[in-house]
Design a protein around this motif. Structure first.
Motif, PDB file in Angstrom:
ATOM      1  N   ARG A   1       0.824  -1.203   0.000  1.00 10.23           N
ATOM      2  CA  ARG A   1       0.000   0.000   0.000  1.00 10.23           C
ATOM      3  C   ARG A   1       0.862   1.258   0.000  1.00 10.23           C
ATOM      4  O   ARG A   1       1.938   1.295   0.599  1.00 10.23           O
ATOM      5  CB  ARG A   1      -0.926   0.013   1.209  1.00 10.23           C
TER       6      ARG A   1
ATOM      7  N   CYS B   1       1.309   4.878   1.349  1.00  9.62           N
ATOM      8  CA  CYS B   1       0.851   5.564   2.563  1.00  9.62           C
ATOM      9  C   CYS B   1       1.257   7.030   2.628  1.00  9.62           C
ATOM     10  O   CYS B   1       0.659   7.797   3.386  1.00  9.62           O
ATOM     11  CB  CYS B   1       1.384   4.843   3.804  1.00  9.62           C
ATOM     12  N   ASP B   2       2.284   7.432   1.878  1.00  4.96           N
ATOM     13  CA  ASP B   2       2.789   8.807   1.935  1.00  4.96           C
ATOM     14  C   ASP B   2       3.070   9.320   0.531  1.00  4.96           C
ATOM     15  O   ASP B   2       3.422   8.537  -0.370  1.00  4.96           O
ATOM     16  CB  ASP B   2       4.084   8.876   2.750  1.00  4.96           C
TER      17      ASP B   2
ATOM     18  N   HIS C   1      -3.692   3.505  -4.970  1.00  5.76           N
ATOM     19  CA  HIS C   1      -3.545   2.959  -3.624  1.00  5.76           C
ATOM     20  C   HIS C   1      -2.544   1.818  -3.537  1.00  5.76           C
ATOM     21  O   HIS C   1      -2.156   1.434  -2.446  1.00  5.76           O
ATOM     22  CB  HIS C   1      -4.902   2.469  -3.100  1.00  5.76           C
TER      23      HIS C   1
ATOM     24  N   PRO D   1      -0.749   8.943  -2.646  1.00  2.00           N
ATOM     25  CA  PRO D   1      -1.483   7.782  -2.119  1.00  2.00           C
ATOM     26  C   PRO D   1      -2.986   8.029  -2.075  1.00  2.00           C
ATOM     27  O   PRO D   1      -3.455   8.991  -1.465  1.00  2.00           O
ATOM     28  CB  PRO D   1      -0.903   7.614  -0.706  1.00  2.00           C
TER      29      PRO D   1
ATOM     30  N   SER E   1      -7.148   6.013  -2.056  1.00  2.00           N
ATOM     31  CA  SER E   1      -7.905   5.057  -1.258  1.00  2.00           C
ATOM     32  C   SER E   1      -8.448   3.937  -2.134  1.00  2.00           C
ATOM     33  O   SER E   1      -8.806   4.164  -3.291  1.00  2.00           O
ATOM     34  CB  SER E   1      -9.067   5.759  -0.548  1.00  2.00           C
TER      35      SER E   1
ATOM     36  N   PRO F   1      -4.818   3.792   4.954  1.00  2.00           N
ATOM     37  CA  PRO F   1      -3.602   3.741   5.784  1.00  2.00           C
ATOM     38  C   PRO F   1      -2.748   4.996   5.630  1.00  2.00           C
ATOM     39  O   PRO F   1      -2.712   5.626   4.571  1.00  2.00           O
ATOM     40  CB  PRO F   1      -2.867   2.516   5.241  1.00  2.00           C
ATOM     41  N   GLY F   2      -2.009   5.332   6.684  1.00  2.00           N
ATOM     42  CA  GLY F   2      -1.054   6.442   6.632  1.00  2.00           C
ATOM     43  C   GLY F   2      -1.707   7.772   6.304  1.00  2.00           C
ATOM     44  O   GLY F   2      -2.756   8.137   6.842  1.00  2.00           O
ATOM     45  N   LYS F   3      -1.101   8.485   5.356  1.00  2.00           N
ATOM     46  CA  LYS F   3      -1.583   9.800   4.942  1.00  2.00           C
ATOM     47  C   LYS F   3      -2.394   9.750   3.655  1.00  2.00           C
ATOM     48  O   LYS F   3      -2.613  10.776   3.008  1.00  2.00           O
ATOM     49  CB  LYS F   3      -0.393  10.745   4.757  1.00  2.00           C
ATOM     50  N   ALA F   4      -2.813   8.572   3.264  1.00  2.00           N
ATOM     51  CA  ALA F   4      -3.597   8.422   2.035  1.00  2.00           C
ATOM     52  C   ALA F   4      -4.916   9.163   2.140  1.00  2.00           C
ATOM     53  O   ALA F   4      -5.543   9.210   3.208  1.00  2.00           O
ATOM     54  CB  ALA F   4      -3.835   6.948   1.740  1.00  2.00           C
TER      55      ALA F   4
END
Length: 376
Positions: free
Chosen positions: A67, A69-70, A323, A337, A339, A365-368
Motif C-alpha cells: 500500500r 501511505c505517503d 492505492h 497515495p 484510497s 492507511p497512513g496519509k492516504a
C-alpha cells in the motif's frame, strides 16, 4: 480463508459494491476491528442475484499489501517522502509551466467523482485530453446506447440467441456468463463467438477468429446468420478488446451491419450490448471524457485510479495517484497515495447505466486521501 478465523457475532457488516469488473455486483463486507474478514454477495435480483465472482470474493487480502501511505517524489532515481503541501505545490507549478501540454489517464479504480474532478482540473489549465492506454476510453460517447449494455442483465433470459464478439464473459464479466448459462439451461438458446475459442460453462459455437469471418457475418453470408435472422430477440455482445483491435469507427460500423440484418433493434428490444471491462468506464463516458487524437510527447501526465502508464517520453513529468505500489507507480516522478474502494464513499456507474455507491468500510492507511479530495 474465513473459516475458523472469526465468529459471525464478532463481525460488523457494511453493504457496498464490487469495483473489480463493470458489473459492479452488490456485496457485503464483513469486518472485525480494522480488518476485512470476508466479502459476500448481497442479494440484488436485477443484477447479480445471490452470486459473486471468485476474484471479488477472495482478492480483498491484496489491499493489505504494497500500500502507498505517503506522498513520494523521485530524486536521483530514488523516492523521497514529502508532505501533501509540497506535493500540491509541485503539481500546481507543473500545471502552470506546461502551457496545456498535458494529459490525464483513467485507471480501473477511478470513480465518477475523481473522473469529473480530473476533467475540471484539465479544463482549467488547457484542453481536456484523456489517454486511452488501457483501452477504456471511447471515441463515440454522444449516445449512451453506444457504450452501455442495453438489454439489461436481468433481461438476458428473454433473448433467444447471442453472438459474442471479442469478449470472454467468463473472465471479463462472470455474472453475465452466469446469466447466459442460466438462459441456455432453460433451452432454445444458441450462443456463438468470434475471436479466441472460449471455455465457457455452457456450449458455445466458435465461428472463427479472423476479420474475414466477421465480415461474412456482417454481410449475412455465414451459416450462423440464419439463426440470428430467425431470432425474435437476438443479442449482440461486444467487448472493449474488439473496439481496440479495429479502429473504433470501423468496429462500430461492422456491429451496425450485423444489427441491421437481424431483429436486434426493435420497438421493445435493444440487443446491441457493449461490455466494458472496468468499473469506471461508463462513468467516464457519462461525464464526457472521450478519446482524443494521441500525441507523442507530453510535458505532464496525470494518472488516476491505479492507471497503466506507458512512458514514451523520458522528459515528461508523471504523476501517479493510486492505492497500490506496482510497476506503474515505479514509472512515476510523483506518487500520491489514494484510497481503495473499501476506504471511500464514491459513485460508480455499471455497464448497464446503474448508478451505485461504495461505502467506506475502513480508514485509508497512513496519509492516504480519497481520490476526489486530492483532485479538488
Amino acid at each position: 480463508p474465513y473459516a475458523f478465523s472469526a465468529r459471525p457475532w464478532e463481525l460488523k457488516s457494511v453493504e457496498s459494491i464490487d469495483t473489480l469488473d463493470s458489473i459492479c455486483s452488490n456485496i457485503r463486507v464483513d469486518i472485525r476491528g480494522y480488518e476485512i474478514m470476508r466479502v459476500l454477495p448481497s442479494i440484488n435480483e436485477e443484477l447479480n442475484e445471490e452470486w459473486l465472482n471468485d476474484k471479488s470474493r477472495f482478492s480483498f487480502d491484496g489491499l493489505k499489501r504494497q500500500r502507498l501511505c505517503d506522498p513520494l517524489l523521485k530524486k536521483d532515481g530514488k523516492f523521497v517522502q514529502i508532505s501533501w503541501v509540497e506535493a500540491f505545490e509541485i503539481i500546481l507549478n507543473k500545471l502552470n509551466t506546461t502551457n496545456g501540454n498535458f494529459k490525464g489517464i483513467i485507471g480501473s479504480q477511478c470513480d465518477l467523482e475523481s473522473a469529473f474532478m480530473l476533467k475540471s482540473l484539465l479544463s482549467i489549465f488547457g484542453k481536456v485530453d484523456v489517454d486511452n492506454s488501457e483501452g477504456n476510453v471511447s471515441k463515440e460517447i454522444d449516445f449512451e446506447y453506444l457504450y452501455k449494455f442495453n438489454s439489461k442483465i436481468s433481461n438476458v433470459e428473454l433473448a433467444d440467441s447471442c453472438i459474442l464478439i471479442g469478449i470472454d464473459p467468463r473472465k471479463e464479466a462472470a455474472i453475465l456468463n452466469l446469466h447466459l448459462r442460466k438462459r441456455y439451461i432453460n433451452g432454445n438458446f444458441k450462443v456463438a463467438n468470434i475471436g479466441s475459442a472460449l471455455n465457457l460453462t455452457f456450449p458455445c459455437m466458435h465461428l472463427g477468429s479472423s476479420s474475414d469471418d466477421l465480415i461474412k457475418i456482417s454481410q449475412g453470408q455465414h451459416s450462423f446468420c440464419e439463426v440470428l435472422r430467425k431470432s425474435k430477440r437476438p443479442m449482440i455482445v461486444f467487448g472493449s478488446s474488439f473496439l481496440s483491435s479495429f479502429d473504433e469507427n470501423t468496429a462500430r460500423l461492422i456491429v451496425s451491419f450485423i444489427s441491421k440484418n437481424t431483429k436486434a433493434l426493435s420497438n421493445d428490444w435493444n440487443g446491441l450490448n457493449h461490455v466494458s471491462f472496468q468499473a469506471g468506464q461508463v462513468g467516464a463516458a457519462e461525464i464526457g471524457l472521450g478519446q482524443n487524437s494521441p500525441k507523442n510527447a507530453y510535458d505532464l501526465v496525470y494518472s488516476v485510479g491505479d492507471a497503466k502508464i506507458n512512458r514514451h517520453n523520458s522528459d515528461s513529468f508523471v504523476i501517479y495517484q493510486g492505492h497500490q505500489g506496482n510497476t506503474n507507480a515505479l514509472k512515476a516522478d510523483l506518487i500520491l497515495p489514494g484510497s481503495a474502494y473499501t476506504e471511500k464513499d464514491s459513485t460508480f456507474i455499471n455497464l448497464e447505466g446503474r448508478v451505485q455507491k461504495t461505502q467506506k468500510v475502513l480508514l485509508a492507511p497512513g496519509k492516504a486521501k480519497e481520490d476526489y479530495s486530492i483532485l479538488s
